[in-house]
Design a protein around this motif. Structure first.
Motif, PDB file in Angstrom:
ATOM      1  N   ILE A 151      14.012 -29.102  31.516  1.00 24.98           N
ATOM      2  CA  ILE A 151      15.096 -29.456  30.600  1.00 24.98           C
ATOM      3  C   ILE A 151      16.359 -29.734  31.400  1.00 24.98           C
ATOM      4  O   ILE A 151      16.770 -28.915  32.235  1.00 24.98           O
ATOM      5  CB  ILE A 151      15.356 -28.306  29.606  1.00 24.98           C
ATOM      6  N   ASP A 152      16.988 -30.877  31.166  1.00 27.81           N
ATOM      7  CA  ASP A 152      18.243 -31.193  31.852  1.00 27.81           C
ATOM      8  C   ASP A 152      19.354 -30.269  31.363  1.00 27.81           C
ATOM      9  O   ASP A 152      19.517 -30.051  30.157  1.00 27.81           O
ATOM     10  CB  ASP A 152      18.652 -32.644  31.581  1.00 27.81           C
ATOM     11  N   MET A 153      20.129 -29.745  32.315  1.00 27.82           N
ATOM     12  CA  MET A 153      21.247 -28.880  31.991  1.00 27.82           C
ATOM     13  C   MET A 153      22.550 -29.677  32.054  1.00 27.82           C
ATOM     14  O   MET A 153      22.691 -30.603  32.863  1.00 27.82           O
ATOM     15  CB  MET A 153      21.330 -27.712  32.969  1.00 27.82           C
ATOM     16  N   THR A 154      23.490 -29.292  31.208  1.00 28.30           N
ATOM     17  CA  THR A 154      24.812 -29.921  31.197  1.00 28.30           C
ATOM     18  C   THR A 154      25.867 -28.866  31.514  1.00 28.30           C
ATOM     19  O   THR A 154      25.612 -27.659  31.422  1.00 28.30           O
ATOM     20  CB  THR A 154      25.113 -30.555  29.829  1.00 28.30           C
ATOM     21  N   ASP A 155      27.063 -29.359  31.895  1.00 26.44           N
ATOM     22  CA  ASP A 155      28.181 -28.462  32.191  1.00 26.44           C
ATOM     23  C   ASP A 155      27.726 -27.343  33.128  1.00 26.44           C
ATOM     24  O   ASP A 155      27.921 -26.147  32.867  1.00 26.44           O
ATOM     25  CB  ASP A 155      28.726 -27.883  30.888  1.00 26.44           C
ATOM     26  N   VAL A 156      27.139 -27.743  34.277  1.00 27.30           N
ATOM     27  CA  VAL A 156      26.449 -26.782  35.129  1.00 27.30           C
ATOM     28  C   VAL A 156      27.396 -25.833  35.857  1.00 27.30           C
ATOM     29  O   VAL A 156      26.958 -24.790  36.353  1.00 27.30           O
ATOM     30  CB  VAL A 156      25.548 -27.512  36.146  1.00 27.30           C
ATOM     31  N   GLU A 157      28.698 -26.155  35.925  1.00 23.14           N
ATOM     32  CA  GLU A 157      29.643 -25.219  36.525  1.00 23.14           C
ATOM     33  C   GLU A 157      29.987 -24.078  35.580  1.00 23.14           C
ATOM     34  O   GLU A 157      30.624 -23.104  35.980  1.00 23.14           O
ATOM     35  CB  GLU A 157      30.902 -25.946  36.976  1.00 23.14           C
ATOM     36  N   SER A 158      29.575 -24.197  34.339  1.00 21.46           N
ATOM     37  CA  SER A 158      29.549 -23.120  33.358  1.00 21.46           C
ATOM     38  C   SER A 158      30.787 -22.222  33.398  1.00 21.46           C
ATOM     39  O   SER A 158      30.717 -21.044  33.735  1.00 21.46           O
ATOM     40  CB  SER A 158      28.293 -22.262  33.593  1.00 21.46           C
ATOM     41  N   PRO A 159      31.951 -22.753  33.033  1.00 20.75           N
ATOM     42  CA  PRO A 159      33.171 -21.927  33.082  1.00 20.75           C
ATOM     43  C   PRO A 159      33.106 -20.707  32.186  1.00 20.75           C
ATOM     44  O   PRO A 159      33.811 -19.721  32.435  1.00 20.75           O
ATOM     45  CB  PRO A 159      34.264 -22.907  32.626  1.00 20.75           C
ATOM     46  N   ASN A 160      32.254 -20.730  31.175  1.00 22.26           N
ATOM     47  CA  ASN A 160      32.117 -19.585  30.280  1.00 22.26           C
ATOM     48  C   ASN A 160      30.955 -18.673  30.671  1.00 22.26           C
ATOM     49  O   ASN A 160      30.603 -17.760  29.913  1.00 22.26           O
ATOM     50  CB  ASN A 160      31.932 -20.068  28.832  1.00 22.26           C
ATOM     51  N   SER A 161      30.335 -18.944  31.816  1.00 22.23           N
ATOM     52  CA  SER A 161      29.213 -18.126  32.315  1.00 22.23           C
ATOM     53  C   SER A 161      28.091 -18.034  31.290  1.00 22.23           C
ATOM     54  O   SER A 161      27.489 -16.961  31.091  1.00 22.23           O
ATOM     55  CB  SER A 161      29.708 -16.725  32.706  1.00 22.23           C
ATOM     56  N   ASP A 162      27.787 -19.161  30.667  1.00 19.82           N
ATOM     57  CA  ASP A 162      26.794 -19.159  29.594  1.00 19.82           C
ATOM     58  C   ASP A 162      25.643 -20.120  29.856  1.00 19.82           C
ATOM     59  O   ASP A 162      24.948 -20.536  28.926  1.00 19.82           O
ATOM     60  CB  ASP A 162      27.463 -19.517  28.267  1.00 19.82           C
TER      61      ASP A 162
END
Length: 468
Positions: free
Chosen positions: A297-308
């Protein structure tokens, strides 16, 4: 306690000769700390130095300890964790070693014991540190590089090679001669006394002779990284996440071998079973030996500022893995540990085989497959395996990571049939986890860390005599 590494050289035979009656009784009692499914290298023999019990015929040599002064004038940090071994010129190898240090009050000797801290920090250029505390002092995590001569058995040099990171747990070696070190944290300036966000992978060339530029490989994702491995055929990077509800990721680089140029991050899902749990904690999803087909599955917003990142991935259908930790590439396949997997939560080993048609873009005509290779049903057989390596004979080497006053940590071997045996037992005070197990390129020596107080040893012996 500080050992003289030049004189301390312990063997199983020596323990029998000099250990005396008291140690023999201890060895008899301690033999009950493990249970072998196959003979392996035979029973462990008590170490008269009280550090590492090994089978008869094996020996260890101490190479490095926290608190020693390195070639760069700094002090060897504590909390030794993951480690890679790389061939250099001649008979020399480089050991690039993680230090899992975090926070102001970490139990460590990061730049020197006691009052030496501030003086030694002054020798470190702050611009070479990835991050600092808000008062300007560098964070304690990072890597050291130890150069060892396999022919002479001497440590040639040691130096700090990455500075200013946090909680450098494990990582993995690359086919192009570097170590990928992983931050097992998601600290931010809002949650900790730091200036930058953490939870990234950093690259350290094995031949670096000083501090490297600390460049976070942000496209590989921001999460509680544990370890990575690289498929040498495609350059795809596989990543584990040390969370009980963690995911298993892969990173498809835009340019294989040049991770800083970016790429695609994906999470593994079980084909036809979106959001499945591989843990077997409550409901049994699969049995030892079972295979399932997977998709990514492709992930988005991988820098994940909300740690989610993991929560979003799971909601999109990614499978759960119970504390994914050690991972290592083998013969066109990889193995990884799930430290708290299984009904008794004492660990699983998973095996992943990519499709043979899988290219550098990650696409394949057929899906890859995932297998439950080992699952602990008795803590004496396997107890929370963490770091993982593959021996030259194809057996797995597992480092146990269970902090207990009564249960010892061991090095375990696993045969290609999934049968477990014991290679070593930590009998040093504190019973810290064993970590960073990795073989030398010639297969003669197994290097291993004892996390506390921070000791690196080289184990030699008749590795080809295993009885399975």
């Amino acid at each position: 306690m500080h050992f003289d590494r030049r004189s301390l050289f312990s063997t199983g035979a020596a323990a029998l000769a000099f250990g005396g009656l008291a140690r023999s009784v201890v060895a008899q009692e301690a033999s009950e700390t493990y249970l072998n499914e196959v003979e392996g290298y035979g029973p462990l023999v008590a170490d008269p130095n009280g550090m590492l019990d090994l089978p008869q015929g094996f020996s260890y040599r101490i190479l490095s300890q926290s608190g020693e002064t390195m070639s760069d004038g700094l002090v060897v940090p504590g909390q030794f964790d993951g480690m890679g071994c790389f061939a250099l010129e001649g008979t020399r190898v480089a050991l690039v070693r993680n230090h899992e240090l975090k926070g102001r009050n970490a139990n460590h000797r990061n730049w020197g014991p006691g009052g030496q801290d501030q003086a030694l920090i002054g020798r470190l250029p702050v611009e070479k540190a990835y991050d600092t505390y808000k008062d300007g002092r560098p964070l304690p995590g990072g890597t050291t590089t130890l150069v060892y001569d396999m022919a002479t058995g001497e440590v040639v040099s040691q130096h700090l090679s990455l500075a200013g990171t946090s909680t450098n747990c494990c990582g993995g070696h690359t086919p192009w001669g570097s170590w990928l070190t992983c931050e097992e944290t998601e600290e931010t300036p809002d949650t900790a006394d730091v200036e930058k966000a953490h939870g990234y992978v950093f690259e350290v060339p094995a031949n670096a002779t000083g501090l490297v530029d600390p460049v976070p490989l942000k496209a590989l994702g921001r999460f509680d990284h544990e370890a990575v491995c690289v498929d040498p055929r495609t350059g795809i990077v596989y990543e584990t996440e040390d969370k009980v509800d963690g995911l298993f990721y892969r990173f498809i680089p835009t340019t294989p071998g040049k991770l800083a140029e970016g790429g695609r991050l994906q999470a593994l899902a079980i084909k036809g079973r979106p959001g499945a749990s591989t843990t077997n904690h409550t409901d049994r999803f699969w049995n030892v030996g079972d295979w399932v087909e997977v998709e990514w599955i492709d992930m988005t917003d991988v820098e994940s500022p909300n740690s989610d990142l993991r929560q979003r991935g799971h909601a999109a259908g990614a499978a759960l893995v119970a504390r994914g930790e050690g991972i290592f590439w083998g013969d066109n396949e990889l193995y990884m540990t799930a430290t708290s997997g299984g009904p008794i939560q004492r660990g699983q080993v998973l095996r992943y085989v990519p499709s043979q048609a899988e290219g550098t873009d990650g696409e394949a005509a057929q899906p890859g497959r995932l297998q439950l290779f080992v699952e602990s049903t008795n803590e004496k057989t396997l107890n929370m395996a963490d770091n993982l390596a593959i021996a030259p004979n194809g057996h797995l080497i597992l480092c146990e990571d269970n902090y207990s006053d009564t249960t010892r940590n061991h090095l375990k071997g696993v045969t290609p049939d999934g049968k477990v045996y014991t290679i070593a037992r930590n009998v040093f005070r504190g019973n810290a986890e064993l970590a960073g197990a990795v073989f030398s390129p010639d297969g003669s020596t197994l290097f291993v860390n004892i996390m506390f107080p921070g000791i690196t040893v080289a184990i030699t012996g008749p590795w080809d005599s295993v009885r399975a």
